[in-house]
Write a protein that holds these residues in place. Sequence first.
Motif, PDB file in Angstrom:
ATOM      1  N   VAL A   1       0.834  -1.207   0.000  1.00 23.59           N
ATOM      2  CA  VAL A   1       0.000   0.000   0.000  1.00 23.59           C
ATOM      3  C   VAL A   1       0.866   1.253   0.000  1.00 23.59           C
ATOM      4  O   VAL A   1       0.591   2.215  -0.727  1.00 23.59           O
ATOM      5  CB  VAL A   1      -0.966  -0.020   1.217  1.00 23.59           C
ATOM      6  N   CYS A   2       1.926   1.258   0.801  1.00 22.42           N
ATOM      7  CA  CYS A   2       2.788   2.444   0.890  1.00 22.42           C
ATOM      8  C   CYS A   2       3.675   2.616  -0.337  1.00 22.42           C
ATOM      9  O   CYS A   2       3.946   3.744  -0.754  1.00 22.42           O
ATOM     10  CB  CYS A   2       3.665   2.364   2.138  1.00 22.42           C
ATOM     11  N   MET A   3       4.134   1.529  -0.915  1.00 21.19           N
ATOM     12  CA  MET A   3       5.061   1.622  -2.038  1.00 21.19           C
ATOM     13  C   MET A   3       4.331   1.881  -3.353  1.00 21.19           C
ATOM     14  O   MET A   3       4.934   2.395  -4.299  1.00 21.19           O
ATOM     15  CB  MET A   3       5.881   0.326  -2.123  1.00 21.19           C
ATOM     16  N   GLY A   4       3.052   1.571  -3.420  1.00 23.37           N
ATOM     17  CA  GLY A   4       2.284   1.745  -4.651  1.00 23.37           C
ATOM     18  C   GLY A   4       2.375   3.136  -5.257  1.00 23.37           C
ATOM     19  O   GLY A   4       2.729   3.283  -6.438  1.00 23.37           O
ATOM     20  N   PRO A   5       2.082   4.188  -4.524  1.00 25.11           N
ATOM     21  CA  PRO A   5       2.164   5.536  -5.103  1.00 25.11           C
ATOM     22  C   PRO A   5       3.596   5.990  -5.398  1.00 25.11           C
ATOM     23  O   PRO A   5       3.823   6.837  -6.257  1.00 25.11           O
ATOM     24  CB  PRO A   5       1.544   6.443  -4.051  1.00 25.11           C
ATOM     25  N   LEU A   6       4.569   5.433  -4.705  1.00 20.21           N
ATOM     26  CA  LEU A   6       5.956   5.844  -4.896  1.00 20.21           C
ATOM     27  C   LEU A   6       6.607   5.202  -6.124  1.00 20.21           C
ATOM     28  O   LEU A   6       7.546   5.757  -6.689  1.00 20.21           O
ATOM     29  CB  LEU A   6       6.789   5.482  -3.657  1.00 20.21           C
ATOM     30  N   ARG A   7       6.120   4.042  -6.499  1.00 22.49           N
ATOM     31  CA  ARG A   7       6.762   3.233  -7.538  1.00 22.49           C
ATOM     32  C   ARG A   7       6.929   3.984  -8.854  1.00 22.49           C
ATOM     33  O   ARG A   7       7.995   3.937  -9.477  1.00 22.49           O
ATOM     34  CB  ARG A   7       5.949   1.964  -7.741  1.00 22.49           C
ATOM     35  N   SER A   8       5.913   4.695  -9.303  1.00 22.27           N
ATOM     36  CA  SER A   8       5.974   5.371 -10.601  1.00 22.27           C
ATOM     37  C   SER A   8       6.781   6.675 -10.541  1.00 22.27           C
ATOM     38  O   SER A   8       7.231   7.165 -11.559  1.00 22.27           O
ATOM     39  CB  SER A   8       4.565   5.663 -11.103  1.00 22.27           C
ATOM     40  N   ARG A   9       6.996   7.204  -9.360  1.00 18.48           N
ATOM     41  CA  ARG A   9       7.689   8.489  -9.215  1.00 18.48           C
ATOM     42  C   ARG A   9       9.185   8.353  -8.995  1.00 18.48           C
ATOM     43  O   ARG A   9       9.899   9.352  -8.997  1.00 18.48           O
ATOM     44  CB  ARG A   9       7.089   9.264  -8.050  1.00 18.48           C
ATOM     45  N   LEU A  10       9.672   7.149  -8.779  1.00 16.56           N
ATOM     46  CA  LEU A  10      11.076   6.950  -8.459  1.00 16.56           C
ATOM     47  C   LEU A  10      11.796   6.225  -9.585  1.00 16.56           C
ATOM     48  O   LEU A  10      11.215   5.386 -10.276  1.00 16.56           O
ATOM     49  CB  LEU A  10      11.210   6.133  -7.173  1.00 16.56           C
ATOM     50  N   SER A  11      13.068   6.527  -9.748  1.00 10.08           N
ATOM     51  CA  SER A  11      13.890   5.797 -10.715  1.00 10.08           C
ATOM     52  C   SER A  11      14.251   4.435 -10.128  1.00 10.08           C
ATOM     53  O   SER A  11      13.935   4.143  -8.969  1.00 10.08           O
ATOM     54  CB  SER A  11      15.147   6.594 -11.047  1.00 10.08           C
ATOM     55  N   ASP A  12      14.928   3.615 -10.907  1.00  6.74           N
ATOM     56  CA  ASP A  12      15.256   2.266 -10.438  1.00  6.74           C
ATOM     57  C   ASP A  12      16.151   2.280  -9.200  1.00  6.74           C
ATOM     58  O   ASP A  12      15.896   1.565  -8.239  1.00  6.74           O
ATOM     59  CB  ASP A  12      15.933   1.471 -11.554  1.00  6.74           C
ATOM     60  N   SER A  13      17.190   3.098  -9.211  1.00  4.99           N
ATOM     61  CA  SER A  13      18.113   3.108  -8.070  1.00  4.99           C
ATOM     62  C   SER A  13      17.473   3.735  -6.831  1.00  4.99           C
ATOM     63  O   SER A  13      17.617   3.226  -5.720  1.00  4.99           O
ATOM     64  CB  SER A  13      19.402   3.844  -8.426  1.00  4.99           C
ATOM     65  N   SER A  14      16.765   4.835  -7.006  1.00  4.41           N
ATOM     66  CA  SER A  14      16.105   5.434  -5.842  1.00  4.41           C
ATOM     67  C   SER A  14      14.902   4.599  -5.406  1.00  4.41           C
ATOM     68  O   SER A  14      14.549   4.585  -4.227  1.00  4.41           O
ATOM     69  CB  SER A  14      15.691   6.874  -6.131  1.00  4.41           C
ATOM     70  N   GLY A  15      14.285   3.883  -6.339  1.00  3.25           N
ATOM     71  CA  GLY A  15      13.183   2.984  -5.980  1.00  3.25           C
ATOM     72  C   GLY A  15      13.663   1.819  -5.130  1.00  3.25           C
ATOM     73  O   GLY A  15      12.990   1.416  -4.180  1.00  3.25           O
ATOM     74  N   LEU A  16      14.856   1.303  -5.464  1.00  2.00           N
ATOM     75  CA  LEU A  16      15.418   0.218  -4.658  1.00  2.00           C
ATOM     76  C   LEU A  16      15.764   0.703  -3.258  1.00  2.00           C
ATOM     77  O   LEU A  16      15.486   0.029  -2.269  1.00  2.00           O
ATOM     78  CB  LEU A  16      16.659  -0.357  -5.344  1.00  2.00           C
ATOM     79  N   LEU A  17      16.326   1.888  -3.168  1.00  2.00           N
ATOM     80  CA  LEU A  17      16.660   2.458  -1.863  1.00  2.00           C
ATOM     81  C   LEU A  17      15.396   2.724  -1.036  1.00  2.00           C
ATOM     82  O   LEU A  17      15.334   2.392   0.156  1.00  2.00           O
ATOM     83  CB  LEU A  17      17.453   3.753  -2.039  1.00  2.00           C
ATOM     84  N   ALA A  18      14.378   3.295  -1.671  1.00  2.00           N
ATOM     85  CA  ALA A  18      13.115   3.541  -0.966  1.00  2.00           C
ATOM     86  C   ALA A  18      12.464   2.229  -0.541  1.00  2.00           C
ATOM     87  O   ALA A  18      11.894   2.128   0.555  1.00  2.00           O
ATOM     88  CB  ALA A  18      12.166   4.337  -1.858  1.00  2.00           C
ATOM     89  N   SER A  19      12.563   1.215  -1.389  1.00  2.00           N
ATOM     90  CA  SER A  19      12.009  -0.097  -1.073  1.00  2.00           C
ATOM     91  C   SER A  19      12.687  -0.698   0.148  1.00  2.00           C
ATOM     92  O   SER A  19      12.020  -1.208   1.059  1.00  2.00           O
ATOM     93  CB  SER A  19      12.174  -1.017  -2.283  1.00  2.00           C
ATOM     94  N   MET A  20      14.003  -0.630   0.177  1.00  2.00           N
ATOM     95  CA  MET A  20      14.743  -1.178   1.328  1.00  2.00           C
ATOM     96  C   MET A  20      14.427  -0.410   2.606  1.00  2.00           C
ATOM     97  O   MET A  20      14.226  -1.008   3.665  1.00  2.00           O
ATOM     98  CB  MET A  20      16.245  -1.149   1.054  1.00  2.00           C
ATOM     99  N   LEU A  21      14.368   0.897   2.503  1.00  2.00           N
ATOM    100  CA  LEU A  21      14.091   1.726   3.677  1.00  2.00           C
ATOM    101  C   LEU A  21      12.683   1.477   4.223  1.00  2.00           C
ATOM    102  O   LEU A  21      12.488   1.308   5.432  1.00  2.00           O
ATOM    103  CB  LEU A  21      14.274   3.200   3.328  1.00  2.00           C
TER     104      LEU A  21
END
Length: 193
Positions: free
Chosen positions: A42-62
Amino acid sequence: MNRPTNLTNALLLALLLGTSATLAGALGMLLMSSVVVTVYAVCMGPLRSRLSDSSGLLASMLLAATLTSCANILAQRWALQWHQALGIYAGLIALQCVVLEYNGFFRQALTERLKFFGLSSGLLLTLAVLRELFGQGYLGHGLSAHWQGLALFNQGLHLITLVPGAFILLGLLLAARQAWTRSNALSKETHHP
């Protein structure tokens, strides 16, 4: 992109084998894992399209580490005995979230995600029931403070309660599944002229 529709792509073997020693442990880890993965999705859904691959991986881990840590603190607060026995595996939930994200699991249709969740949950609970039943001789010990479980025989095979025994039991379950699907495929082939 890999599609994690089968259990080999994203199910963490250490989490499966480590938490399936008892039915109470498996149910607790299943509850904790499903809550963390659901809140993560639920939390990662809105962020997924706004982040690049590298920042998406970092946000995912965090995000995964934060949610798992919060769930771990709640488990320490309300289920200390369970947490002391299985809390070491709780950190692997964050890794599971990141692996599922990397494999594109959260981009799949809801039916595919529910199918994967059902298969992995079924495998965890089946392994837990078999390990507790054949390894300790009883079923459901530790589920409630007032109920001591269903004793079926005096002593079980202690090897099944250990991780090597869990590997053996998992191998037997996979062999039984393979034999079942192969026999069904052969019976369908013999009925057609």
